[in-house]
Write a protein that holds these residues in place. Sequence first.
Motif, PDB file in Angstrom:
ATOM      1  N   LYS A  93       0.670  -1.226   0.059  1.00 26.99           N
ATOM      2  CA  LYS A  93       0.164   0.135  -0.170  1.00 26.99           C
ATOM      3  C   LYS A  93       0.878   1.247   0.043  1.00 26.99           C
ATOM      4  O   LYS A  93       0.476   2.465  -0.807  1.00 26.99           O
ATOM      5  CB  LYS A  93      -0.969  -0.272   1.163  1.00 26.99           C
ATOM      6  CG  LYS A  93      -2.044  -1.010   1.166  1.00 26.99           C
ATOM      7  CD  LYS A  93      -3.064  -0.848   2.373  1.00 26.99           C
ATOM      8  CE  LYS A  93      -4.199  -1.850   2.214  1.00 26.99           C
ATOM      9  NZ  LYS A  93      -5.203  -1.753   3.352  1.00 26.99           N
ATOM     10  N   GLN A  94       2.016   1.389   0.747  1.00 29.42           N
ATOM     11  CA  GLN A  94       2.827   2.515   0.755  1.00 29.42           C
ATOM     12  C   GLN A  94       3.620   2.705  -0.520  1.00 29.42           C
ATOM     13  O   GLN A  94       3.673   3.734  -1.101  1.00 29.42           O
ATOM     14  CB  GLN A  94       4.019   2.146   1.933  1.00 29.42           C
ATOM     15  CG  GLN A  94       3.284   2.103   3.243  1.00 29.42           C
ATOM     16  CD  GLN A  94       4.345   2.099   4.095  1.00 29.42           C
ATOM     17  OE1 GLN A  94       5.547   2.159   4.151  1.00 29.42           O
ATOM     18  NE2 GLN A  94       4.050   1.492   5.506  1.00 29.42           N
ATOM     19  N   GLN A  95       4.030   1.411  -1.130  1.00 23.89           N
ATOM     20  CA  GLN A  95       4.788   1.344  -2.247  1.00 23.89           C
ATOM     21  C   GLN A  95       3.927   2.079  -3.358  1.00 23.89           C
ATOM     22  O   GLN A  95       4.286   2.926  -4.270  1.00 23.89           O
ATOM     23  CB  GLN A  95       5.189   0.127  -2.859  1.00 23.89           C
ATOM     24  CG  GLN A  95       6.221  -0.300  -1.916  1.00 23.89           C
ATOM     25  CD  GLN A  95       6.763  -1.885  -2.328  1.00 23.89           C
ATOM     26  OE1 GLN A  95       5.730  -2.470  -2.683  1.00 23.89           O
ATOM     27  NE2 GLN A  95       7.808  -2.144  -1.882  1.00 23.89           N
ATOM     28  N   LEU A  96       2.542   1.806  -3.406  1.00 27.15           N
ATOM     29  CA  LEU A  96       1.610   2.231  -4.672  1.00 27.15           C
ATOM     30  C   LEU A  96       0.724   3.170  -4.264  1.00 27.15           C
ATOM     31  O   LEU A  96      -0.352   3.240  -5.057  1.00 27.15           O
ATOM     32  CB  LEU A  96       1.008   0.675  -5.170  1.00 27.15           C
ATOM     33  CG  LEU A  96       1.994  -0.658  -5.580  1.00 27.15           C
ATOM     34  CD1 LEU A  96       0.925  -1.447  -6.024  1.00 27.15           C
ATOM     35  CD2 LEU A  96       3.026   0.119  -6.638  1.00 27.15           C
ATOM     36  N   LYS A  97       0.907   3.874  -3.285  1.00 23.53           N
ATOM     37  CA  LYS A  97      -0.112   4.983  -2.990  1.00 23.53           C
ATOM     38  C   LYS A  97      -0.035   6.079  -4.016  1.00 23.53           C
ATOM     39  O   LYS A  97      -1.089   6.829  -4.091  1.00 23.53           O
ATOM     40  CB  LYS A  97       0.270   5.511  -1.489  1.00 23.53           C
ATOM     41  CG  LYS A  97       1.524   6.282  -1.453  1.00 23.53           C
ATOM     42  CD  LYS A  97       1.810   6.700  -0.021  1.00 23.53           C
ATOM     43  CE  LYS A  97       3.307   7.280   0.142  1.00 23.53           C
ATOM     44  NZ  LYS A  97       3.606   7.846   1.503  1.00 23.53           N
ATOM     45  N   THR A  98       0.749   6.374  -4.731  1.00 24.64           N
ATOM     46  CA  THR A  98       0.738   7.135  -5.754  1.00 24.64           C
ATOM     47  C   THR A  98       0.723   6.693  -7.205  1.00 24.64           C
ATOM     48  O   THR A  98       0.798   7.335  -8.145  1.00 24.64           O
ATOM     49  CB  THR A  98       1.971   8.094  -5.765  1.00 24.64           C
ATOM     50  OG1 THR A  98       3.044   7.530  -5.834  1.00 24.64           O
ATOM     51  CG2 THR A  98       1.944   8.944  -4.210  1.00 24.64           C
ATOM     52  N   ALA A  99       0.689   5.273  -7.218  1.00 29.98           N
ATOM     53  CA  ALA A  99       0.541   4.786  -8.515  1.00 29.98           C
ATOM     54  C   ALA A  99      -0.720   4.794  -9.266  1.00 29.98           C
ATOM     55  O   ALA A  99      -1.863   4.990  -8.568  1.00 29.98           O
ATOM     56  CB  ALA A  99       1.113   3.298  -8.441  1.00 29.98           C
ATOM     57  N   ARG A 100      -0.730   4.642 -10.502  1.00 27.04           N
ATOM     58  CA  ARG A 100      -2.073   4.626 -11.207  1.00 27.04           C
ATOM     59  C   ARG A 100      -2.855   3.588 -10.779  1.00 27.04           C
ATOM     60  O   ARG A 100      -3.994   3.415 -11.111  1.00 27.04           O
ATOM     61  CB  ARG A 100      -1.708   4.778 -12.651  1.00 27.04           C
ATOM     62  CG  ARG A 100      -0.961   3.693 -13.292  1.00 27.04           C
ATOM     63  CD  ARG A 100      -0.751   3.825 -14.846  1.00 27.04           C
ATOM     64  NE  ARG A 100      -1.790   4.106 -15.598  1.00 27.04           N
ATOM     65  CZ  ARG A 100      -1.658   3.921 -16.981  1.00 27.04           C
ATOM     66  NH1 ARG A 100      -0.603   3.759 -17.554  1.00 27.04           N
ATOM     67  NH2 ARG A 100      -2.800   4.160 -17.742  1.00 27.04           N
ATOM     68  N   ARG A 106      -3.810   0.474  -8.016  1.00 31.92           N
ATOM     69  CA  ARG A 106      -3.603   0.063  -6.651  1.00 31.92           C
ATOM     70  C   ARG A 106      -4.390  -1.202  -6.665  1.00 31.92           C
ATOM     71  O   ARG A 106      -5.525  -1.409  -6.751  1.00 31.92           O
ATOM     72  CB  ARG A 106      -4.273   0.977  -5.773  1.00 31.92           C
ATOM     73  CG  ARG A 106      -3.631   2.294  -5.435  1.00 31.92           C
ATOM     74  CD  ARG A 106      -4.276   3.488  -4.641  1.00 31.92           C
ATOM     75  NE  ARG A 106      -3.444   4.731  -4.876  1.00 31.92           N
ATOM     76  CZ  ARG A 106      -3.901   5.710  -4.094  1.00 31.92           C
ATOM     77  NH1 ARG A 106      -4.879   5.584  -3.171  1.00 31.92           N
ATOM     78  NH2 ARG A 106      -3.231   6.912  -4.244  1.00 31.92           N
ATOM     79  N   LYS A 124      -8.512  -1.540  -1.043  1.00 32.92           N
ATOM     80  CA  LYS A 124      -8.160  -0.074  -1.555  1.00 32.92           C
ATOM     81  C   LYS A 124      -8.349  -0.115  -3.067  1.00 32.92           C
ATOM     82  O   LYS A 124      -7.867  -1.190  -3.619  1.00 32.92           O
ATOM     83  CB  LYS A 124      -6.852   0.212  -1.084  1.00 32.92           C
ATOM     84  CG  LYS A 124      -6.657   0.661   0.217  1.00 32.92           C
ATOM     85  CD  LYS A 124      -5.282   1.391   0.463  1.00 32.92           C
ATOM     86  CE  LYS A 124      -5.196   2.645  -0.228  1.00 32.92           C
ATOM     87  NZ  LYS A 124      -3.960   3.430   0.113  1.00 32.92           N
ATOM     88  N   GLY A 138      -8.169   1.380  -6.852  1.00 30.20           N
ATOM     89  CA  GLY A 138      -7.541   2.770  -7.447  1.00 30.20           C
ATOM     90  C   GLY A 138      -7.613   2.197  -9.073  1.00 30.20           C
ATOM     91  O   GLY A 138      -8.155   1.290  -9.386  1.00 30.20           O
TER      92      GLY A 138
END
Length: 305
Positions: A225-232, A234, A298, A300
């Motif tokens: 979750k931390q690694q992909l929190k800004t990824a397109r 999730r 989550k 996304g």
Amino acid sequence: MEREALVIGINRYPTLIEKSSDRPPHLKAPATDAQAIAQILETYGKFHVERLPAAYNLDGSCFVDPQQQLTLKDLETAIVQLFNPPGRSIPDTALLFFAGHGLRKDIGGVTEGFLAASDTCPVIGQWGLSLDWLRKLLQSSPVRQQIVWLDCCYSGELLSFHDADPGSFEAKDRCLITASRGFEVAYEELSGNHGILSGALLEALKPESHAEGWVTNYSLVDLIKQQLKTARQRPIFHNTGGEIILTGQKEKIDRAVLMAELCPYKGLAAFDFNQDLRNCHKQWHGVTAPRAKQLHDKHGNSRTF
């Protein structure tokens, strides 16, 4: 403690076309993803790993073959063997990793998700391996710790609980992670050789990425979750039951797996790795599993195969 893993990476899809003039939608990343997952599970997780489609190097070592095809029959047989093997040889932990094409069929308002095999051909009604079937297989499986990671489009259909929650019927530990929601596609990394979920899994499974020196299903999800929190894209997650030991530094994973075998109802977080095994053996009697923390899915933007 038996720990079995089946890692699948399918690159070749010669029949996944609508007409003969179409170019087959072969992939590049899945075999690489699967091979990398297999290596980290063997190195840090004490898993016995089966690779598909498999080939062998001159030294006898096995690898996931990017040029070989995998039929639906072989895919289904391997998954059944993992989660519901014949006889009494039931592993304590079973892990399925799949990378490849995922499909979604929507007819009459009813949607179904599928894992595509190399001989999948929707135009003649061959959609692949049903995710609804896989969910039911997990429900009927005698394996106590069940792990499924799917890096493909529409994989969130596995976590569609309109019919039944696979974690609600029995007291089993489960870690289900999918690259996307049931109606979404999934993506590969813009730079690199892996799918977005696969790349995050590989990083999060490294023991050195965790202060404790080992990885559980809960700490794995927290880090992804931390690694992909800004990824397109999730991924979505479904953890139920107690903690599952996934990987760890050699000394710690050896001890952790042994303790989990002796004390199956005690959460890993409660273990003192300096504790005498005899004390552990005395203490687990009458102790109930700690209430597992509830993790919310989550959602996304996700990626396609």
